[in-house]
Design a protein around this motif. Structure first.
Motif, PDB file in Angstrom:
ATOM      1  N   UNK A  95      26.508  31.998 112.194  1.00  0.00           N
ATOM      2  CA  UNK A  95      26.705  31.348 110.892  1.00  0.00           C
ATOM      3  C   UNK A  95      26.648  29.836 111.039  1.00  0.00           C
ATOM      4  N   UNK A  96      27.346  29.290 112.006  1.00  0.00           N
ATOM      5  CA  UNK A  96      27.355  27.842 112.189  1.00  0.00           C
ATOM      6  C   UNK A  96      26.006  27.329 112.669  1.00  0.00           C
ATOM      7  N   UNK A  97      25.308  28.114 113.472  1.00  0.00           N
ATOM      8  CA  UNK A  97      23.984  27.698 113.932  1.00  0.00           C
ATOM      9  C   UNK A  97      23.003  27.572 112.777  1.00  0.00           C
ATOM     10  N   UNK A  98      23.266  28.304 111.705  1.00  0.00           N
ATOM     11  CA  UNK A  98      22.386  28.253 110.538  1.00  0.00           C
ATOM     12  C   UNK A  98      22.687  27.115 109.582  1.00  0.00           C
ATOM     13  N   UNK A  99      23.704  26.323 109.889  1.00  0.00           N
ATOM     14  CA  UNK A  99      24.082  25.205 109.026  1.00  0.00           C
ATOM     15  C   UNK A  99      23.551  23.889 109.569  1.00  0.00           C
ATOM     16  N   UNK A 100      23.277  22.970 108.683  1.00  0.00           N
ATOM     17  CA  UNK A 100      22.888  21.634 109.124  1.00  0.00           C
ATOM     18  C   UNK A 100      24.125  20.918 109.688  1.00  0.00           C
ATOM     19  N   UNK A 101      23.941  19.911 110.536  1.00  0.00           N
ATOM     20  CA  UNK A 101      25.094  19.146 111.026  1.00  0.00           C
ATOM     21  C   UNK A 101      25.952  18.588 109.895  1.00  0.00           C
ATOM     22  N   UNK A 102      25.305  18.147 108.822  1.00  0.00           N
ATOM     23  CA  UNK A 102      26.062  17.616 107.699  1.00  0.00           C
ATOM     24  C   UNK A 102      26.939  18.668 107.044  1.00  0.00           C
ATOM     25  N   UNK A 103      26.400  19.870 106.875  1.00  0.00           N
ATOM     26  CA  UNK A 103      27.178  20.941 106.263  1.00  0.00           C
ATOM     27  C   UNK A 103      28.320  21.378 107.182  1.00  0.00           C
ATOM     28  N   UNK A 104      28.081  21.378 108.473  1.00  0.00           N
ATOM     29  CA  UNK A 104      29.149  21.714 109.406  1.00  0.00           C
ATOM     30  C   UNK A 104      30.326  20.760 109.250  1.00  0.00           C
ATOM     31  N   UNK A 105      30.024  19.470 109.136  1.00  0.00           N
ATOM     32  CA  UNK A 105      31.106  18.485 109.011  1.00  0.00           C
ATOM     33  C   UNK A 105      31.803  18.582 107.659  1.00  0.00           C
ATOM     34  N   UNK A 106      31.072  18.981 106.633  1.00  0.00           N
ATOM     35  CA  UNK A 106      31.698  19.210 105.332  1.00  0.00           C
ATOM     36  C   UNK A 106      32.764  20.298 105.436  1.00  0.00           C
ATOM     37  N   UNK A 107      32.449  21.352 106.178  1.00  0.00           N
ATOM     38  CA  UNK A 107      33.406  22.441 106.336  1.00  0.00           C
ATOM     39  C   UNK A 107      34.620  22.001 107.143  1.00  0.00           C
ATOM     40  N   UNK A 108      34.412  21.144 108.126  1.00  0.00           N
ATOM     41  CA  UNK A 108      35.538  20.611 108.892  1.00  0.00           C
ATOM     42  C   UNK A 108      36.471  19.817 107.981  1.00  0.00           C
ATOM     43  N   UNK A 109      35.885  19.014 107.103  1.00  0.00           N
ATOM     44  CA  UNK A 109      36.701  18.191 106.203  1.00  0.00           C
ATOM     45  C   UNK A 109      37.402  19.043 105.146  1.00  0.00           C
ATOM     46  N   UNK A 110      36.698  20.047 104.621  1.00  0.00           N
ATOM     47  CA  UNK A 110      37.252  20.846 103.527  1.00  0.00           C
ATOM     48  C   UNK A 110      38.207  21.932 104.009  1.00  0.00           C
TER      49      UNK A 110
END
Length: 326
Positions: A62-77
């Motif tokens: 799942x995480x491999x399918x996300x862009x780096x930006x989207x990964x960091x959004x999830x970390x923040x949210x």
């Protein structure tokens, strides 16, 4: 009658331990922490996949399918979720837990943190992505987020003994017994711990971390025994063990090498190696008949002295972690 028998056996086990240690018995039962991380409801509400329905390998995908930006959004949210997802990228978990914990663990690499119950914490010493070898230390009674120092001391000792070549995980990732009492004499907490430990090693494998050597102290060896069949590990090393809930190495169902250490002054030797009516943990893994490889420990002292500097046990632990012994 069965309940009466269990009470008698528990009392006998506790009395034996207290007599050998001048210790104390805890009458308070511990409730094992289970389920998805705190914050999961908000994660699900955002349309994200249910962590309880995903394996660590699926989480990694799942995480491999996300862009780096989207990964960091999830970390923040959703830091409390990302920080506890086995299979998520290590750097994201460290960042997420740093957000959740603030200054309390500043500068440390926190792989997981759960505030429920007495609190759980998983710390990484070294770089899991570049280390020559990896070790996980599974503690026994009384270790939690508020009392993690004995565990991190063992991890630091192993790191020094391998000259920094082994990355070590201090895994206070399950609800441990408190003191010596019924919880320590049964496998209830160990069963939940075994599931969590298995997910840890599955998550390490899913993120490309080499199979670790898993070092299991005291009641932690009960956890390791119950997890052994599914554990992605190259070695299982038990020390100060009350038993692994198996009659011999073959019953563990693992391809990992199994090692055992017990020093002559360890009070655990006074605990009866029985398993009856769900109480006790069975055969002593340090008994030659169990079939484990022997770790010399004659110069260790007491139940907590296996990682003392200069001991044969620590030198052997370091060699095992690095793959220098066969």
């Amino acid at each position: 009658m069965r309940r009466y028998t269990r009470t008698l056996v528990a009392a006998a086990l506790a009395t034996t331990v207290i007599a050998g240690t001048a210790g104390w018995a805890s009458a308070s039962a511990q409730q094992a922490v289970t389920g998805a991380p705190a914050g999961t409801e908000a994660w699900r509400a955002d349309g994200l996949p249910d962590p309880e329905r995903m394996s660590p390998a699926q989480i990694a995908a799942f995480f491999q399918g996300l862009t780096p930006g989207r990964q960091r959004e999830l970390v923040r949210a959703h830091p409390s979720v990302v920080g506890n997802l086995d299979g998520a990228p290590l750097r994201l978990r460290y960042e997420a837990n740093a957000r959740t914990l603030g200054a309390r663990y500043a500068g440390q690499q926190v792989l997981a943190s759960d505030p429920r119950g007495r609190g759980q914490i998983v710390l990484v010493h070294g770089d899991l992505t570049t280390a020559e070898s990896v070790a996980v230390i599974v503690p026994g009674s009384d270790i939690d987020a508020g009392n993690v120092r004995p565990l991190t001391d063992m991890a630091d000792a192993l790191r020094r003994a391998t000259h920094g070549r082994t990355a070590v995980i201090s895994w206070a990732g399950y609800t441990t017994p408190v003191g010596v009492g019924l919880d320590a004499a049964t496998g209830d907490l160990a069963e939940v711990g075994a599931e969590r430990l298995t997910r840890l090693t599955d998550g390490l494998a899913a993120t490309g971390v080499p199979a670790p050597s898993v070092f299991c102290h005291s009641y932690g060896s009960v956890v390791c025994g119950l997890a052994a069949q599914d554990l992605k590990a190259k070695d299982l090393v038990v020390f100060g063990s009350p038993g692994m809930r198996a009659a011999n190495v073959g019953e563990l169902g693992t391809s990992a090498r199994v090692w055992a250490a017990k020093d002559p002054s360890d009070w655990i030797d006074r605990v009866p190696n029985v398993e009856f009516a769900g109480l006790g943990h069975g055969v002593d893994p340090a008994d030659p008949a169990f079939g484990a490889r022997r770790v010399p420990a004659d110069d260790a002292r007491g139940h907590d002295g296996y990682f003392a500097p200069g001991t044969q046990s620590l030198r052997t632990f370091a060699a095992i972690a690095q793959g220098d012994v066969r």
